[in-house]
Write an enzyme that holds these catalytic residues in place. Structure first.
Site, PDB file in Angstrom:
ATOM      1  N   CYS A  22       5.417   0.543  11.363  1.00 28.76           N
ATOM      2  CA  CYS A  22       4.767   0.470  12.681  1.00 28.76           C
ATOM      3  C   CYS A  22       5.772   0.459  13.817  1.00 28.76           C
ATOM      4  CB  CYS A  22       3.911  -0.779  12.782  1.00 28.76           C
ATOM      5  SG  CYS A  22       2.675  -0.845  11.509  1.00 28.76           S
ATOM      6  N   GLN A  82      -3.613  -0.509  -1.559  1.00 28.19           N
ATOM      7  CA  GLN A  82      -2.432   0.084  -2.195  1.00 28.19           C
ATOM      8  C   GLN A  82      -2.487   0.075  -3.708  1.00 28.19           C
ATOM      9  OE1 GLN A  82      -0.074   1.818  -0.930  1.00 28.19           O
ATOM     10  NE2 GLN A  82      -0.327   1.421   1.253  1.00 28.19           N
ATOM     11  N   GLY A 141      -9.844   1.897   5.020  1.00 28.66           N
ATOM     12  CA  GLY A 141      -9.393   0.570   4.616  1.00 28.66           C
ATOM     13  C   GLY A 141      -9.462  -0.437   5.752  1.00 28.66           C
ATOM     14  N   ASN A 165       2.013  -3.164   0.864  1.00 25.38           N
ATOM     15  CA  ASN A 165       2.276  -1.757   1.176  1.00 25.38           C
ATOM     16  C   ASN A 165       3.761  -1.453   1.360  1.00 25.38           C
ATOM     17  OD1 ASN A 165       1.142  -3.490   3.348  1.00 25.38           O
ATOM     18  ND2 ASN A 165       2.037  -1.944   4.676  1.00 25.38           N
ATOM     19  N   THR A 168     -25.337   7.428   9.635  1.00 22.70           N
ATOM     20  CA  THR A 168     -25.499   8.485   8.625  1.00 22.70           C
ATOM     21  C   THR A 168     -24.199   8.620   7.836  1.00 22.70           C
ATOM     22  OG1 THR A 168     -27.068   9.591  10.048  1.00 22.70           O
ATOM     23  CG2 THR A 168     -26.065  10.934   8.312  1.00 22.70           C
ATOM     24  N   HIS A 186      -7.578   7.633   1.196  1.00 20.83           N
ATOM     25  CA  HIS A 186      -6.383   8.484   1.305  1.00 20.83           C
ATOM     26  C   HIS A 186      -5.157   7.931   0.597  1.00 20.83           C
ATOM     27  CE1 HIS A 186      -4.149   6.460   4.803  1.00 20.83           C
ATOM     28  NE2 HIS A 186      -5.275   5.789   4.756  1.00 20.83           N
TER      29      HIS A 186
HETATM   30  C1  LIG Z   1      -2.508  -2.514   2.464  1.00 22.38           C
HETATM   31  C2  LIG Z   1      -3.267  -1.629   3.422  1.00 22.38           C
HETATM   32  N1  LIG Z   1      -4.432  -2.053   3.913  1.00 22.38           N
HETATM   33  C3  LIG Z   1      -5.160  -1.305   4.762  1.00 22.38           C
HETATM   34  C4  LIG Z   1      -4.722  -0.083   5.181  1.00 22.38           C
HETATM   35  C5  LIG Z   1      -5.532   0.690   6.177  1.00 22.38           C
HETATM   36  O1  LIG Z   1      -6.267   1.704   5.569  1.00 22.38           O
HETATM   37  P1  LIG Z   1      -6.831   2.909   6.472  1.00 22.38           P
HETATM   38  O2  LIG Z   1      -5.659   3.701   6.904  1.00 22.38           O
HETATM   39  O3  LIG Z   1      -7.739   3.673   5.539  1.00 22.38           O
HETATM   40  O4  LIG Z   1      -7.597   2.306   7.600  1.00 22.38           O
HETATM   41  C6  LIG Z   1      -3.502   0.405   4.692  1.00 22.38           C
HETATM   42  C7  LIG Z   1      -2.992   1.721   5.138  1.00 22.38           C
HETATM   43  O5  LIG Z   1      -1.871   1.827   5.572  1.00 22.38           O
HETATM   44  C8  LIG Z   1      -2.763  -0.400   3.790  1.00 22.38           C
HETATM   45  O6  LIG Z   1      -1.581   0.002   3.305  1.00 22.38           O
END
Ligand SMILES: Cc1ncc(COP(=O)(O)O)c(C=O)c1O
Length: 383
Positions: free
Chosen positions: A327, A182, A74, A154, A240, A204
């Site tokens: 965080c 999300q 993401g 999130n 790749t 994930h």
């Molecule tokens: C809203 C949102 N964007 C982006 C991400 C980042 O995704 P990734 O962990 O696959 O880099 C997250 C993951 O916590 C997320 O909750």
């Protein structure tokens, strides 16, 4: 997970692989090792597997396969959207708009672009964490090239009025990106209905693998790649392909599309609301953070008065969850999202995020609520 593991209420942080995803990935982490760019049979099988996965991701988003760019997750998809559009459209303008509750994977690329000379407007949000489309309209400038507003937050699960934002941007010829990491797999995300130009998803978060994601890029949109090299992903992301990861992401999207989404909302929402009900009864004064209805069905962010959310979770080994400020788990640092919503520092510090998945059972709900309420009392909650 084993029987003795804590009850997992942290699905917005990550989710385990769905068993069907494991099955589909298995050959691609063992006997199948071809490079999709090779023309011999092993390579052709790998290319076919990647193409199949591209179709599965596209189907979930109601998009076309050629509009899907696979990424390393993401964060990379968000970086590609923001920097790719900014660099690709630098001659048209150097102004971006983001919301004040974006994930760092949008906030930080926009700060990077700011240091490189772009202007960035950060939109306020209301007390539920949602953007007002009128604020977007007011922030648009003749040199605005991109608006990035997340679909679901999130921390709170609050959903933004994306279709309205996209419609008014489209009228002004401004591109819209949404970080849907999300929401994809939890609620329908339809690129046609939403009329957005770029959509981020992360494997994930929907029972797919980590380290793989995708960016939907509306057909015909020019985008400067982050990674230059050979012509993979239609020249948009060299390297790749992560065949096993991509195949797993495709399988997760297929599962969400054909089964998960069909049952997810109702099954998960009921359990989420039951935890809320039990906690509210046990902890008078409990406050919901986020929109009561316009919210992901799996997310419950609540503040318990007079205590610190991280202390409650630390006193509750029976439950694996996060505070609102994932965080900054160790510091007395309130969540930026909750602060942007105008909550007091005490309320933000008293928050915890419980995020469920289809793996959360009815008995988990009762046990988790009882354990959390007992933990809150043990760290000083007074009714
Ligand atoms: C809203 C949102 N964007 C982006 C991400 C980042 O995704 P990734 O962990 O696959 O880099 C997250 C993951 O916590 C997320 O909750």
């Amino acid at each position: 997970m084993t029987r003795n593991d804590p009850i997992y209420l942290d699905a917005n942080a990550t989710t385990p692989l769905h068993p069907t995803v494991v099955e589909v990935m298995r050959p691609w982490v063992s006997e199948e090792f071809g490079n999709p760019s090779s023309s011999h049979p092993a390579g052709r099988r790998a290319a076919q597997a990647v193409n199949n996965a591209r179709g599965q991701v596209a189907a979930l988003l109601n998009a076309r396969p050629e509009e899907i760019v696979f990424t390393g997750g993401g964060s990379e998809a968000n970086n590609l959207a923001l920097k790719g559009v900014a660099w690709g459209r630098r001659e048209r303008g150097r102004h971006l708009i983001i919301s004040g509750v974006e994930h760092p994977a949008v906030r930080e690329p926009s700060r990077f672009l700011e240091r490189e000379g772009w202007a960035v407007s950060v939109l306020p949000v209301d007390g539920c964490g949602r953007v007002d489309p009128q604020d977007v309209a007011d922030a648009l400038r003749p040199d605005t090239v991109l608006v990035s507003v997340m679909h679901a937050n999130n921390e709170t699960g609050s959903l933004n009025p994306l279709a309205e934002v996209a419609t008014l941007c489209r009228e002004r010829g401004v591109l819209v990106h949404t970080d849907a990491a999300q929401s994809v797999g939890k609620i329908p995300v339809n690129t046609e209905g939403l009329e957005v130009d770029l959509v981020t998803l992360a494997g994930h978060k929907l029972h797919g693998p980590k380290g793989v994601g995708a960016l939907y890029v509306r057909d015909g949109l020019e985008l400067e790649p982050l990674i230059h090299g050979a012509g993979h992903e239609q020249g948009r992301r060299a390297g790749t392909e992560n065949v096993a990861g991509v195949v797993g992401l495709g399988a997760a999207c297929r599962w969400a599309h054909t089964e998960g989404l069909v049952t997810y909302a109702e099954a998960v929402r009921e359990r989420r609301d039951r935890i809320h009900e039990l906690l509210a009864a046990a902890l008078p004064g409990l406050a919901l953070n986020g929109h009561p209805e316009e919210r992901l069905p799996n997310t419950l962010n609540v503040s318990i008065p007079g205590v610190l959310g991280r202390e409650v979770l630390a006193a509750c080994p029976e439950v694996a969850a996060s505070t609102g400020s994932a965080c900054h788990e160790d510091a007395d640092y309130p969540s930026e999202v909750l602060m942007a919503m105008g909550l007091s520092k005490d309320r933000a510090l008293g928050s915890m995020r419980l995020s469920l998945s289809l793996l959360t059972g009815d008995e988990d709900v009762e046990r988790a609520a009882a354990a959390l309420a007992a933990a809150a009392r043990s760290v000083g909650f007074q009714p």
